[in-house]
Design a protein around this motif. Sequence first.
Motif, mmCIF file in Angstrom:
data_model
loop_
_atom_site.group_PDB
_atom_site.id
_atom_site.type_symbol
_atom_site.label_atom_id
_atom_site.label_comp_id
_atom_site.label_asym_id
_atom_site.label_seq_id
_atom_site.Cartn_x
_atom_site.Cartn_y
_atom_site.Cartn_z
ATOM 1 N N GLU A 51 -13.815 12.784 9.912
ATOM 2 C CA GLU A 51 -14.017 12.743 11.275
ATOM 3 C C GLU A 51 -12.879 12.894 12.246
ATOM 4 O O GLU A 51 -13.324 13.371 13.467
ATOM 5 C CB GLU A 51 -14.536 11.242 11.555
ATOM 6 C CG GLU A 51 -16.133 11.256 10.705
ATOM 7 C CD GLU A 51 -17.109 12.087 11.592
ATOM 8 O OE1 GLU A 51 -17.207 12.288 12.402
ATOM 9 O OE2 GLU A 51 -17.908 12.624 10.772
ATOM 10 N N LEU A 52 -11.604 12.574 11.772
ATOM 11 C CA LEU A 52 -10.636 12.609 12.668
ATOM 12 C C LEU A 52 -9.745 14.197 12.354
ATOM 13 O O LEU A 52 -8.833 14.358 13.004
ATOM 14 C CB LEU A 52 -9.526 11.609 12.363
ATOM 15 C CG LEU A 52 -10.131 10.309 12.739
ATOM 16 C CD1 LEU A 52 -9.207 9.093 12.272
ATOM 17 C CD2 LEU A 52 -10.652 10.238 14.221
ATOM 18 N N GLY A 53 -10.466 14.983 11.636
ATOM 19 C CA GLY A 53 -9.818 16.289 11.488
ATOM 20 C C GLY A 53 -8.575 16.389 10.625
ATOM 21 O O GLY A 53 -8.044 17.247 10.672
ATOM 22 N N VAL A 54 -8.550 15.224 9.733
ATOM 23 C CA VAL A 54 -7.251 15.166 8.635
ATOM 24 C C VAL A 54 -7.455 16.021 7.436
ATOM 25 O O VAL A 54 -8.566 15.414 6.927
ATOM 26 C CB VAL A 54 -6.585 13.829 8.862
ATOM 27 C CG1 VAL A 54 -5.467 13.941 7.759
ATOM 28 C CG2 VAL A 54 -6.129 13.422 10.103
ATOM 29 N N ASP A 55 -6.880 16.784 6.991
ATOM 30 C CA ASP A 55 -7.157 17.254 5.786
ATOM 31 C C ASP A 55 -6.521 16.565 4.757
ATOM 32 O O ASP A 55 -5.705 15.668 4.678
ATOM 33 C CB ASP A 55 -6.445 18.808 5.388
ATOM 34 C CG ASP A 55 -7.021 19.797 6.376
ATOM 35 O OD1 ASP A 55 -8.318 19.683 6.724
ATOM 36 O OD2 ASP A 55 -6.115 20.741 6.788
ATOM 37 N N ASN A 56 -7.664 16.246 3.688
ATOM 38 C CA ASN A 56 -7.219 15.457 2.225
ATOM 39 C C ASN A 56 -7.677 15.964 1.297
ATOM 40 O O ASN A 56 -8.582 16.957 1.264
ATOM 41 C CB ASN A 56 -7.756 13.866 2.851
ATOM 42 C CG ASN A 56 -9.151 13.787 2.890
ATOM 43 O OD1 ASN A 56 -9.729 13.717 1.879
ATOM 44 N ND2 ASN A 56 -9.613 14.289 4.046
ATOM 45 N N ARG A 57 -7.129 15.119 0.023
ATOM 46 C CA ARG A 57 -8.014 15.527 -1.221
ATOM 47 C C ARG A 57 -7.480 14.279 -2.019
ATOM 48 O O ARG A 57 -6.761 13.895 -2.220
ATOM 49 C CB ARG A 57 -7.284 16.781 -1.863
ATOM 50 C CG ARG A 57 -7.958 17.405 -3.027
ATOM 51 C CD ARG A 57 -7.278 18.659 -3.583
ATOM 52 N NE ARG A 57 -8.283 19.050 -4.567
ATOM 53 C CZ ARG A 57 -8.872 20.361 -4.651
ATOM 54 N NH1 ARG A 57 -9.093 21.007 -3.529
ATOM 55 N NH2 ARG A 57 -9.626 20.653 -5.612
ATOM 56 N N VAL A 58 -8.590 14.001 -2.795
ATOM 57 C CA VAL A 58 -8.500 12.795 -3.697
ATOM 58 C C VAL A 58 -8.059 13.567 -5.018
ATOM 59 O O VAL A 58 -8.482 14.526 -5.629
ATOM 60 C CB VAL A 58 -10.037 12.512 -4.125
ATOM 61 C CG1 VAL A 58 -9.870 11.003 -5.108
ATOM 62 C CG2 VAL A 58 -10.557 11.643 -2.727
ATOM 63 N N MET A 59 -6.971 12.658 -5.561
ATOM 64 C CA MET A 59 -6.182 13.381 -6.514
ATOM 65 C C MET A 59 -6.064 12.334 -7.808
ATOM 66 O O MET A 59 -5.338 11.363 -7.674
ATOM 67 C CB MET A 59 -4.812 13.794 -6.195
ATOM 68 C CG MET A 59 -4.959 15.058 -5.251
ATOM 69 S SD MET A 59 -3.273 15.779 -4.816
ATOM 70 C CE MET A 59 -3.592 17.166 -4.316
ATOM 71 N N TYR A 60 -6.607 12.537 -8.963
ATOM 72 C CA TYR A 60 -6.226 11.816 -10.128
ATOM 73 C C TYR A 60 -4.874 12.011 -10.576
ATOM 74 O O TYR A 60 -4.314 10.770 -10.911
ATOM 75 C CB TYR A 60 -7.251 12.574 -11.330
ATOM 76 C CG TYR A 60 -6.971 12.255 -12.537
ATOM 77 C CD1 TYR A 60 -7.359 10.905 -13.159
ATOM 78 C CD2 TYR A 60 -6.120 13.258 -13.425
ATOM 79 C CE1 TYR A 60 -6.881 10.567 -14.513
ATOM 80 C CE2 TYR A 60 -5.920 12.595 -14.705
ATOM 81 C CZ TYR A 60 -6.372 11.405 -15.270
ATOM 82 O OH TYR A 60 -5.896 11.144 -16.475
ATOM 83 N N SER A 61 -4.300 13.048 -10.117
ATOM 84 C CA SER A 61 -2.947 13.003 -10.903
ATOM 85 C C SER A 61 -2.055 12.142 -10.165
ATOM 86 O O SER A 61 -1.163 11.572 -10.648
ATOM 87 C CB SER A 61 -2.446 14.571 -10.506
ATOM 88 O OG SER A 61 -2.796 15.131 -9.293
ATOM 89 N N VAL A 62 -2.040 11.976 -8.922
ATOM 90 C CA VAL A 62 -1.351 11.088 -8.040
ATOM 91 C C VAL A 62 -1.500 9.690 -8.605
ATOM 92 O O VAL A 62 -0.419 8.941 -8.720
ATOM 93 C CB VAL A 62 -1.673 11.148 -6.476
ATOM 94 C CG1 VAL A 62 -1.153 10.220 -5.642
ATOM 95 C CG2 VAL A 62 -1.505 12.590 -5.896
ATOM 96 N N GLY A 63 -2.670 9.237 -8.864
ATOM 97 C CA GLY A 63 -2.821 8.199 -9.355
ATOM 98 C C GLY A 63 -2.390 7.909 -10.825
ATOM 99 O O GLY A 63 -1.699 6.460 -10.940
ATOM 100 N N VAL A 64 -2.170 8.647 -11.580
ATOM 101 C CA VAL A 64 -1.741 8.555 -12.834
ATOM 102 C C VAL A 64 -0.092 8.189 -12.608
ATOM 103 O O VAL A 64 0.470 7.375 -13.245
ATOM 104 C CB VAL A 64 -1.906 9.779 -13.702
ATOM 105 C CG1 VAL A 64 -1.292 9.615 -15.061
ATOM 106 C CG2 VAL A 64 -3.429 9.858 -14.010
ATOM 107 N N ALA A 65 0.373 8.993 -11.645
ATOM 108 C CA ALA A 65 2.078 9.209 -11.519
ATOM 109 C C ALA A 65 2.475 7.680 -10.978
ATOM 110 O O ALA A 65 3.250 7.031 -11.268
ATOM 111 C CB ALA A 65 2.228 10.276 -10.725
ATOM 112 N N ALA A 66 1.310 7.387 -10.125
ATOM 113 C CA ALA A 66 1.589 6.020 -9.406
ATOM 114 C C ALA A 66 1.489 4.967 -10.303
ATOM 115 O O ALA A 66 2.602 4.018 -10.091
ATOM 116 C CB ALA A 66 0.564 5.866 -8.247
#
Length: 180
Positions: free
Chosen positions: A135-150
């Motif tokens: 809604e605010l025009g911000v690009d994003n992507r849900v990432m499994y890979s980020v979660g694994v590293a975190a």
Amino acid sequence: MELNPEKEVIEIVAKLMLISARTAPKAKGEDEIVTGIVTPEEKEAIAREMEKLGEKETHKFFKRDAQNVRDAEGLILIGLNFKKPVGVNCGTCGYDCNTILKQKTHEIEYAGPVCTIRAIDLGIAVGSLVSVAKELGVDNRVMYSVGVAARKLGLMDAQIILGIPLSVKGKNIFFDRKPI
């Protein structure tokens, strides 16, 4: 004249997204969702960990995703800190609600077992927060890979973690990416 002032509001957008995740509906009104906004130093640590994990044949895409994390202006983590099952005995986790907490925890990239209904709560919260970005025009992507590293870095107390990098550029950096 200030150049690219829209990039300065990424933290505000991230906070608005987290509000949406917090207020998303949850089974029995019980909230086991944890959220956070990653600092620039943590973001770089996550990207480095993703590159290391990307050495595995099955995880080559982690390297590509690491570049997306570096190129993003912000990064959100959202996870499930499972403490107790909902209590409906659906059996989807492989147990009943009276025995799931007595099971040995299996640690691979995520930890389980977890209550499936609680995992669905996580999915609903993720959908709520990414809708705010849209809604605010911000690009994003849900990432499994980020979660694994975190999770490997111990950045969040959760059995399941997902990362959502945020970008404000003339072209969406999360699409038309190089194939693995």
